[in-house]
Design a protein around this motif. Structure first.
Motif: not given
Length: 270
Positions: A149, A152-153, A155, A162, A221
């Motif tokens: 996530s 792609l996006r 935080d 992203a 991450e």
């Protein structure tokens, strides 16, 4: 008695004269020999720097110990670990990295030595050579899991831009010099580079975008992003001749990235 004595003296005088006349020639002869060697070395360097392919295979003026293929492979595919794939990467990105290695802006003992041994023309030639190589076929384990996530996006709560905004939804890059294709690169290399951005060891990013994006990421991450990217198929990004153009410059204008203090040692001088 006089004659032998005189003869002996005469021989000494002749010998002394020979030494007096020729001794000053010794340094000159040495210089001529050295000049001949230097000319020969220059001619050899010129031959070994004829084009990008020759430089990649010979090391150019840097010599065989600096030959690119020893780490990046004959096909430019990398070694699957610390040495990334160069084949098919954007020429502008490759040119910029070579210049950054040569100047010390991108710190790496081995690559700095290699880049410094080449003149600017040779660095451009070898970058163009690798950019034009076809991407080697690879056997990848298809990534069943979706992209992380944060890739792609981002935080927004942590100020993370992203990754896909600059590197594409599948890591294919944008074809602009500062946004390389990162899909299909070795997992160890990807993780190492993100860790370098995070620690500040690597800092040749336009306007500090990578440092700002990676710094808040946790180690899990970083590993998840690296693992997913390494499993994506590599494909050529749109071509670009620019070594500095970058969608990441636009990303830097966004509040999340621009909050970071700008340093004078950045690659774009900002």
């Amino acid at each position: 008695m006089a004659s032998p004595s005189g003869g002996a003296f005469g021989t000494g005088a002749v010998g002394g004269g020979w030494m007096q006349v020729r001794a000053p020639l010794a340094p000159l002869m040495l210089l001529m020999l050295l000049a001949g060697c230097e000319a020969a070395a220059t001619d050899t360097d010129r031959v070994l720097s004829a084009n990008g392919e020759v430089i990649a295979l010979s090391g150019g003026a840097g010599g065989a110990a600096n030959a690119c293929f020893t780490c990046h492979g004959l096909d430019g595919g990398g070694d699957g670990a610390a040495a990334p794939r160069l084949a098919g990467l954007d020429v502008g990105y490759l040119q910029k990295q070579m210049e950054d290695y040569a100047s010390g802006l991108r710190a790496d003992d081995q690559m700095t030595r290699i880049a410094k041994a080449l003149d600017q023309r040779s660095r451009r030639e070898v970058a163009a050579y690798y950019a034009a190589l076809p991407i080697p076929p690879t056997e990848l384990n298809a990534a069943a899991a979706p992209a992380p996530s944060v890739y792609l996006r981002g935080d927004p709560a942590r100020g993370v831009v992203a990754c896909a905004a600059c590197h594409g939804l599948n890591g294919e890059g944008t074809g602009l010099g500062g946004n390389p294709q990162i899909a299909g690169q070795p997992y160890p290399y990807l993780v190492e580079q993100m860790e370098r951005w995070k620690s500040g060891e690597r800092r040749n990013d336009p306007r500090g975008v990578m440092a700002a994006a990676v710094k808040p990421l946790s180690d899990p991450e970083i590993r998840a992003i690296g693992l997913w990217l390494s499993a994506q198929p590599a494909s050529p990004a749109p071509a670009s001749a620019s070594a500095t153009g970058s969608a990441s410059v636009d990303a830097a204008a966004r509040p999340a990235a621009s909050r970071e203090t700008r340093r004078p040692d950045r690659s774009d001088g900002a």
